[in-house]
Design a protein around this motif. Structure first.
Motif, PDB file in Angstrom:
ATOM      1  N   ILE A  22       0.844  -1.203   0.000  1.00 19.72           N
ATOM      2  CA  ILE A  22       0.000   0.000   0.000  1.00 19.72           C
ATOM      3  C   ILE A  22       0.878   1.250   0.000  1.00 19.72           C
ATOM      4  O   ILE A  22       0.629   2.210  -0.735  1.00 19.72           O
ATOM      5  N   GLY A  23       1.930   1.222   0.838  1.00 15.41           N
ATOM      6  CA  GLY A  23       2.830   2.368   0.922  1.00 15.41           C
ATOM      7  C   GLY A  23       3.566   2.625  -0.380  1.00 15.41           C
ATOM      8  O   GLY A  23       3.690   3.777  -0.819  1.00 15.41           O
ATOM      9  N   ILE A  24       4.030   1.564  -1.037  1.00 19.21           N
ATOM     10  CA  ILE A  24       4.818   1.724  -2.254  1.00 19.21           C
ATOM     11  C   ILE A  24       3.933   2.170  -3.423  1.00 19.21           C
ATOM     12  O   ILE A  24       4.354   2.954  -4.269  1.00 19.21           O
ATOM     13  N   VAL A  25       2.697   1.665  -3.461  1.00 22.58           N
ATOM     14  CA  VAL A  25       1.756   2.101  -4.505  1.00 22.58           C
ATOM     15  C   VAL A  25       1.386   3.562  -4.293  1.00 22.58           C
ATOM     16  O   VAL A  25       1.325   4.350  -5.249  1.00 22.58           O
ATOM     17  N   LEU A  26       1.157   3.939  -3.039  1.00 22.77           N
ATOM     18  CA  LEU A  26       0.834   5.334  -2.736  1.00 22.77           C
ATOM     19  C   LEU A  26       2.008   6.248  -3.070  1.00 22.77           C
ATOM     20  O   LEU A  26       1.814   7.368  -3.560  1.00 22.77           O
ATOM     21  N   LEU A  27       3.219   5.763  -2.840  1.00 24.10           N
ATOM     22  CA  LEU A  27       4.411   6.534  -3.186  1.00 24.10           C
ATOM     23  C   LEU A  27       4.450   6.808  -4.687  1.00 24.10           C
ATOM     24  O   LEU A  27       4.747   7.923  -5.117  1.00 24.10           O
TER      25      LEU A  27
END
Length: 219
Positions: free
Chosen positions: A54-59
């Motif tokens: 989730i964090g990497i996609v949001l990044l």
């Protein structure tokens, strides 16, 4: 006029896609395939993988998708980008990286000497708030925003300072020493108070502050 005129590279950042794919592959190699090479390790938990993904996609969304382009055109998009990049992405990635990986990183010879200092709650809070406020001083903002290399470097430093700030709040098993109770509440209130001057400067000004968004020739 549609933003498609800027082309695929400006809209979707192939380089950023490559970086995101590389980091994701590296993450799963370290936490799954190479896990047994560590002295101490645990199987990757589903919730850790979920936090990281989730964090990497949001990044990617905030720094590689059309949101990043719009953040150079509209100030409202810039502030949304900053909020997501500094207040949501760091804790997601921090929770997604297993504690035993964090332990190896912070025990590296060079990191071990400076990490305890940079993550001291008060210092981390002041540094992050200071960097955020300085960034939004009109003269500096226009200078940084209009130089790709300078903008990338400053954004990276600001992101790292956000990680240091979150370190005192996010619970990472056997690694972090979190603030508890009133100290944690005070820390959160303090973080809001320290960025208030920069926010007030933007909110209550009667004239446009940034040539980046108001002067087509500068942009």
């Amino acid at each position: 006029m549609p933003i498609s005129i800027f082309g695929f590279q400006a809209l979707w950042s192939p380089i950023m896609i490559g970086v995101i794919v590389f980091l994701t592959i590296l993450y799963f190699l370290i936490t799954v395939k190479w896990r047994n090479d560590f002295k101490v390790s645990e199987p990757l938990k589903k919730k850790e993988a979920a936090y990281f993904l989730i964090g990497i996609v949001l990044l990617y969304i905030v720094k590689g998708s059309p949101v990043d382009l719009m953040a150079h055109i509209m100030f409202s998009f810039h502030m949304v980008q900053m909020a997501l990049l500094l207040l949501l992405v760091p804790p997601l990635l921090m929770k997604g990286i297993p504690w035993w990986v964090w332990k190896v990183v912070i025990e590296l010879p060079v990191v071990r000497k400076v990490f305890p200092i940079l993550t001291k709650p008060l210092l981390a809070l002041i540094v992050f708030s200071g960097l955020f406020s300085i960034y939004h001083i009109p003269l500096l903002f226009d200078t940084i925003k209009l130089d790709e290399g300078l903008h990338g470097t400053y954004t990276f430093i600001l992101f790292i300072s956000a990680v240091f700030m979150w370190w005192s709040i996010i619970d990472i098993e056997e690694v972090t020493q979190r603030l508890h109770g009133l100290k944690k509440i005070g820390f959160i209130i303090g973080s809001a108070v320290l960025i208030t001057p920069a926010c007030a400067l933007i909110i209550f000004t009667g004239t446009p502050l940034y040539d980046t968004y108001t002067n087509p020739d500068v942009w």
